[in-house]
Design a protein around this motif. Structure first.
Motif, mmCIF file in Angstrom:
data_model
loop_
_atom_site.group_PDB
_atom_site.id
_atom_site.type_symbol
_atom_site.label_atom_id
_atom_site.label_comp_id
_atom_site.label_asym_id
_atom_site.label_seq_id
_atom_site.Cartn_x
_atom_site.Cartn_y
_atom_site.Cartn_z
ATOM 1 N N SER A 223 19.882 57.005 88.960
ATOM 2 C CA SER A 223 18.549 57.592 88.976
ATOM 3 C C SER A 223 18.168 58.108 87.604
ATOM 4 O O SER A 223 18.990 58.636 86.875
ATOM 5 C CB SER A 223 18.497 58.747 89.978
ATOM 6 N N LYS A 224 16.903 57.952 87.284
ATOM 7 C CA LYS A 224 16.391 58.449 86.013
ATOM 8 C C LYS A 224 15.178 59.313 86.292
ATOM 9 O O LYS A 224 14.369 58.995 87.165
ATOM 10 C CB LYS A 224 15.999 57.287 85.103
ATOM 11 N N MET A 225 15.065 60.376 85.569
ATOM 12 C CA MET A 225 13.940 61.281 85.732
ATOM 13 C C MET A 225 12.642 60.537 85.401
ATOM 14 O O MET A 225 12.573 59.825 84.406
ATOM 15 C CB MET A 225 14.085 62.490 84.817
ATOM 16 N N GLU B 12 32.621 37.972 99.636
ATOM 17 C CA GLU B 12 32.732 39.259 100.331
ATOM 18 C C GLU B 12 34.186 39.712 100.411
ATOM 19 O O GLU B 12 34.481 40.895 100.251
ATOM 20 C CB GLU B 12 32.156 39.165 101.741
ATOM 21 N N GLU B 13 35.093 38.777 100.670
ATOM 22 C CA GLU B 13 36.516 39.118 100.777
ATOM 23 C C GLU B 13 37.113 39.483 99.433
ATOM 24 O O GLU B 13 37.983 40.349 99.350
ATOM 25 C CB GLU B 13 37.286 37.946 101.387
ATOM 26 N N ALA B 14 36.653 38.846 98.372
ATOM 27 C CA ALA B 14 37.270 39.022 97.059
ATOM 28 C C ALA B 14 36.672 40.160 96.231
ATOM 29 O O ALA B 14 37.312 40.635 95.297
ATOM 30 C CB ALA B 14 37.174 37.720 96.262
ATOM 31 N N SER B 15 35.465 40.593 96.558
ATOM 32 C CA SER B 15 34.805 41.589 95.720
ATOM 33 C C SER B 15 34.117 42.656 96.557
ATOM 34 O O SER B 15 33.358 42.343 97.487
ATOM 35 C CB SER B 15 33.771 40.907 94.821
ATOM 36 N N HIS B 16 34.348 43.889 96.191
ATOM 37 C CA HIS B 16 33.701 45.022 96.858
ATOM 38 C C HIS B 16 32.191 45.008 96.615
ATOM 39 O O HIS B 16 31.409 45.466 97.448
ATOM 40 C CB HIS B 16 34.320 46.322 96.338
ATOM 41 N N TYR B 17 31.762 44.468 95.489
ATOM 42 C CA TYR B 17 30.341 44.450 95.127
ATOM 43 C C TYR B 17 29.503 43.682 96.150
ATOM 44 O O TYR B 17 28.369 44.054 96.435
ATOM 45 C CB TYR B 17 30.162 43.828 93.736
ATOM 46 N N PHE B 18 30.043 42.606 96.699
ATOM 47 C CA PHE B 18 29.276 41.770 97.608
ATOM 48 C C PHE B 18 29.353 42.220 99.064
ATOM 49 O O PHE B 18 28.715 41.628 99.925
ATOM 50 C CB PHE B 18 29.703 40.306 97.477
ATOM 51 N N LYS B 19 30.089 43.265 99.351
ATOM 52 C CA LYS B 19 30.121 43.806 100.709
ATOM 53 C C LYS B 19 28.908 44.702 100.912
ATOM 54 O O LYS B 19 28.547 45.490 100.040
ATOM 55 C CB LYS B 19 31.400 44.613 100.939
ATOM 56 N N ARG B 20 28.310 44.608 102.070
ATOM 57 C CA ARG B 20 27.152 45.450 102.371
ATOM 58 C C ARG B 20 27.644 46.839 102.737
ATOM 59 O O ARG B 20 28.496 46.996 103.613
ATOM 60 C CB ARG B 20 26.364 44.855 103.530
ATOM 61 N N ARG B 21 27.110 47.840 102.061
ATOM 62 C CA ARG B 21 27.543 49.216 102.314
ATOM 63 C C ARG B 21 26.370 50.171 102.115
ATOM 64 O O ARG B 21 25.348 49.798 101.570
ATOM 65 C CB ARG B 21 28.720 49.567 101.414
ATOM 66 N N ARG B 22 26.564 51.392 102.537
ATOM 67 C CA ARG B 22 25.524 52.412 102.415
ATOM 68 C C ARG B 22 25.587 53.077 101.043
ATOM 69 O O ARG B 22 26.663 53.290 100.494
ATOM 70 C CB ARG B 22 25.688 53.482 103.483
ATOM 71 N N SER B 23 24.418 53.452 100.537
ATOM 72 C CA SER B 23 24.359 54.180 99.275
ATOM 73 C C SER B 23 24.649 55.652 99.531
ATOM 74 O O SER B 23 24.811 56.081 100.683
ATOM 75 C CB SER B 23 22.971 54.030 98.645
ATOM 76 N N ALA B 24 24.674 56.441 98.478
ATOM 77 C CA ALA B 24 24.910 57.877 98.613
ATOM 78 C C ALA B 24 23.794 58.544 99.409
ATOM 79 O O ALA B 24 24.002 59.570 100.043
ATOM 80 C CB ALA B 24 25.023 58.517 97.230
ATOM 81 N N ALA B 25 22.622 57.932 99.402
ATOM 82 C CA ALA B 25 21.481 58.475 100.150
ATOM 83 C C ALA B 25 21.470 58.004 101.604
ATOM 84 O O ALA B 25 20.581 58.358 102.368
ATOM 85 C CB ALA B 25 20.176 58.055 99.472
ATOM 86 N N GLY B 26 22.468 57.196 101.975
ATOM 87 C CA GLY B 26 22.560 56.718 103.351
ATOM 88 C C GLY B 26 21.767 55.463 103.634
ATOM 89 O O GLY B 26 21.636 55.042 104.782
ATOM 90 N N ILE B 27 21.237 54.818 102.602
ATOM 91 C CA ILE B 27 20.440 53.608 102.758
ATOM 92 C C ILE B 27 21.369 52.391 102.698
ATOM 93 O O ILE B 27 22.232 52.308 101.832
ATOM 94 C CB ILE B 27 19.379 53.505 101.649
#
Length: 185
Positions: free
Chosen positions: A61-63, A114-129
Protein backbone atom coordinates in the motif's frame (compact mmCIF):
# COMPACT_ATOMS: atom_id res chain seq x y z
CA UNK A 1 1.88 49.14 2.18
CA UNK A 2 2.26 46.76 5.09
CA UNK A 3 4.63 43.79 4.90
CA UNK A 4 4.70 41.05 7.45
CA UNK A 5 7.51 38.55 8.03
CA UNK A 6 6.01 36.06 5.53
CA UNK A 7 6.20 38.63 2.73
CA UNK A 8 9.85 39.34 3.51
CA UNK A 9 10.65 35.64 3.46
CA UNK A 10 8.90 35.21 0.10
CA UNK A 11 10.71 38.23 -1.35
CA UNK A 12 14.09 36.90 -0.24
CA UNK A 13 13.45 33.58 -2.03
CA UNK A 14 12.28 35.26 -5.23
CA UNK A 15 15.45 37.37 -5.40
CA UNK A 16 17.29 36.15 -8.52
CA UNK A 17 20.70 37.02 -7.06
CA UNK A 18 20.35 34.29 -4.42
CA UNK A 19 19.19 31.54 -6.81
CA UNK A 20 21.00 31.29 -10.11
CA UNK A 21 20.75 28.67 -12.83
CA UNK A 22 23.96 26.94 -11.76
CA UNK A 23 23.41 24.52 -8.88
CA UNK A 24 27.07 24.40 -7.82
CA UNK A 25 27.50 28.16 -7.57
CA UNK A 26 24.30 28.46 -5.52
CA UNK A 27 25.45 25.89 -3.01
CA UNK A 28 28.93 27.42 -2.75
CA UNK A 29 27.49 30.89 -2.28
CA UNK A 30 25.04 29.78 0.38
CA UNK A 31 27.65 27.73 2.23
CA UNK A 32 29.94 30.76 2.49
CA UNK A 33 27.16 32.85 4.05
CA UNK A 34 25.64 30.44 6.55
CA UNK A 35 28.00 27.46 6.40
CA UNK A 36 26.86 25.30 9.30
CA UNK A 37 23.16 26.08 9.05
CA UNK A 38 23.09 25.53 5.30
CA UNK A 39 25.08 22.31 5.57
CA UNK A 40 22.55 20.89 8.02
CA UNK A 41 19.76 21.95 5.66
CA UNK A 42 21.44 20.15 2.76
CA UNK A 43 21.96 17.03 4.87
CA UNK A 44 18.30 17.13 5.91
CA UNK A 45 17.24 17.52 2.27
CA UNK A 46 19.42 14.57 1.26
CA UNK A 47 17.90 12.45 4.02
CA UNK A 48 14.41 13.36 2.81
CA UNK A 49 15.32 12.44 -0.78
CA UNK A 50 16.86 9.14 0.37
CA UNK A 51 13.72 8.32 2.36
CA UNK A 52 11.53 9.15 -0.66
CA UNK A 53 13.59 6.79 -2.84
CA UNK A 54 13.28 4.06 -0.22
CA UNK A 55 9.52 4.58 -0.02
CA UNK A 56 9.26 4.25 -3.82
CA UNK A 57 11.06 0.90 -3.71
CA UNK A 58 8.80 -0.72 -1.15
CA UNK A 59 5.85 -2.86 -2.21
CA UNK A 60 2.32 -2.82 -0.91
CA UNK A 61 0.00 0.00 0.00
CA UNK A 62 1.09 3.52 -0.76
CA UNK A 63 -0.28 6.69 0.73
CA UNK A 64 -2.54 8.54 -1.69
CA UNK A 65 -2.71 5.64 -4.13
CA UNK A 66 -6.10 5.11 -5.73
CA UNK A 67 -7.31 1.55 -5.36
CA UNK A 68 -9.47 0.08 -8.09
CA UNK A 69 -11.92 -2.54 -6.92
CA UNK A 70 -11.67 -5.13 -9.68
CA UNK A 71 -13.92 -7.89 -8.31
CA UNK A 72 -11.35 -10.66 -8.66
CA UNK A 73 -13.93 -13.37 -7.95
CA UNK A 74 -16.04 -12.25 -10.91
CA UNK A 75 -13.00 -12.42 -13.19
CA UNK A 76 -12.33 -15.97 -11.99
CA UNK A 77 -15.97 -17.00 -12.46
CA UNK A 78 -16.12 -15.61 -16.01
CA UNK A 79 -12.89 -17.33 -16.97
CA UNK A 80 -14.06 -20.65 -15.59
CA UNK A 81 -17.49 -20.38 -17.26
CA UNK A 82 -16.01 -19.35 -20.59
CA UNK A 83 -13.29 -22.00 -20.86
CA UNK A 84 -13.07 -24.54 -18.03
CA UNK A 85 -16.61 -25.63 -17.05
CA UNK A 86 -17.90 -29.03 -18.12
CA UNK A 87 -19.89 -27.24 -20.80
CA UNK A 88 -17.87 -24.06 -21.44
CA UNK A 89 -19.21 -21.02 -23.25
CA UNK A 90 -16.48 -21.30 -25.89
CA UNK A 91 -15.80 -24.65 -27.58
CA UNK A 92 -12.39 -26.38 -27.45
CA UNK A 93 -11.41 -25.12 -30.92
CA UNK A 94 -11.71 -21.50 -29.73
CA UNK A 95 -9.73 -22.30 -26.58
CA UNK A 96 -6.99 -23.80 -28.74
CA UNK A 97 -6.99 -20.77 -31.05
CA UNK A 98 -6.86 -18.27 -28.19
CA UNK A 99 -4.38 -20.06 -25.92
CA UNK A 100 -2.47 -21.90 -28.66
CA UNK A 101 -2.73 -25.23 -26.81
CA UNK A 102 -5.29 -27.82 -25.77
CA UNK A 103 -7.32 -27.15 -22.64
CA UNK A 104 -6.05 -30.34 -20.98
CA UNK A 105 -2.43 -29.15 -21.41
CA UNK A 106 -3.30 -25.76 -19.94
CA UNK A 107 -4.97 -27.39 -16.91
CA UNK A 108 -1.87 -29.59 -16.40
CA UNK A 109 0.40 -26.52 -16.49
CA UNK A 110 -1.84 -24.70 -13.98
CA UNK A 111 -1.88 -27.74 -11.66
CA UNK A 112 1.91 -28.14 -11.86
CA UNK A 113 2.46 -24.43 -11.18
CA UNK A 114 0.13 -24.48 -8.17
CA UNK A 115 1.99 -27.47 -6.70
CA UNK A 116 5.44 -26.03 -7.33
CA UNK A 117 4.94 -22.39 -6.31
CA UNK A 118 3.19 -20.68 -3.44
CA UNK A 119 2.65 -17.62 -5.66
CA UNK A 120 0.17 -19.42 -7.91
CA UNK A 121 -1.96 -20.79 -5.07
CA UNK A 122 -5.13 -18.85 -4.40
CA UNK A 123 -5.06 -17.39 -0.90
CA UNK A 124 -6.50 -14.58 1.17
CA UNK A 125 -4.74 -11.25 1.57
CA UNK A 126 -4.09 -9.61 4.94
CA UNK A 127 -7.37 -7.75 4.46
CA UNK A 128 -9.23 -11.04 4.04
CA UNK A 129 -9.82 -10.62 0.30
CA UNK A 130 -9.42 -13.70 -1.89
CA UNK A 131 -6.50 -13.33 -4.25
CA UNK A 132 -6.28 -14.15 -7.92
CA UNK A 133 -6.55 -17.78 -8.94
CA UNK A 134 -3.78 -19.65 -10.72
CA UNK A 135 -6.05 -19.75 -13.77
CA UNK A 136 -6.26 -15.94 -13.82
CA UNK A 137 -2.54 -15.39 -13.29
CA UNK A 138 -1.44 -17.98 -15.83
CA UNK A 139 -4.08 -16.88 -18.37
CA UNK A 140 -2.78 -13.33 -18.09
CA UNK A 141 0.80 -14.53 -18.49
CA UNK A 142 -0.12 -16.70 -21.50
CA UNK A 143 -1.91 -13.85 -23.25
CA UNK A 144 1.02 -11.50 -22.75
CA UNK A 145 3.46 -14.14 -23.99
CA UNK A 146 1.34 -15.50 -26.86
CA UNK A 147 0.08 -12.23 -28.28
CA UNK A 148 2.64 -9.72 -27.05
CA UNK A 149 -0.08 -7.53 -25.56
CA UNK A 150 0.73 -4.94 -22.88
CA UNK A 151 0.38 -6.08 -19.27
CA UNK A 152 -2.58 -3.79 -18.58
CA UNK A 153 -4.54 -5.27 -21.51
CA UNK A 154 -5.61 -8.23 -19.37
CA UNK A 155 -7.33 -5.98 -16.83
CA UNK A 156 -10.76 -5.76 -18.43
CA UNK A 157 -11.45 -9.47 -18.87
CA UNK A 158 -9.33 -11.17 -16.21
CA UNK A 159 -9.58 -8.26 -13.75
CA UNK A 160 -5.84 -8.28 -13.07
CA UNK A 161 -3.82 -5.08 -12.90
CA UNK A 162 -0.57 -4.34 -14.69
CA UNK A 163 1.75 -5.03 -11.74
CA UNK A 164 0.21 -8.42 -11.00
CA UNK A 165 0.29 -9.40 -14.68
CA UNK A 166 3.94 -8.42 -14.98
CA UNK A 167 4.83 -10.35 -11.84
CA UNK A 168 2.83 -13.36 -13.07
CA UNK A 169 4.69 -13.39 -16.39
CA UNK A 170 8.05 -13.16 -14.65
CA UNK A 171 7.30 -15.95 -12.18
CA UNK A 172 5.54 -18.12 -14.76
CA UNK A 173 8.50 -18.05 -17.15
CA UNK A 174 10.96 -18.94 -14.38
CA UNK A 175 8.71 -21.74 -13.14
CA UNK A 176 8.16 -23.22 -16.61
CA UNK A 177 11.92 -23.33 -17.15
CA UNK A 178 12.37 -24.96 -13.75
CA UNK A 179 9.57 -27.52 -14.24
CA UNK A 180 9.91 -28.38 -17.92
CA UNK A 181 13.28 -27.03 -18.99
CA UNK A 182 15.26 -30.23 -18.57
CA UNK A 183 12.81 -32.29 -20.63
CA UNK A 184 11.62 -29.82 -23.28
CA UNK A 185 14.34 -27.23 -23.58
Amino acid sequence: MEMNNDDVAIDSFSDSSVWSSSDDSDIDELLQDDGVEMMSLLVDMQAIEDRAKLMDQRRGSKMGRVTIYRNRALGHEHLMQDYFDEVPTYPPRLFRRRYRMRRSLFVKIVTDCEEASHYFKRRRSAAGIMGFSAYQKISAAMRVLAYGVPADYTDEYLRIGQDTTTESVRRFVKLVIKLYGEKYL
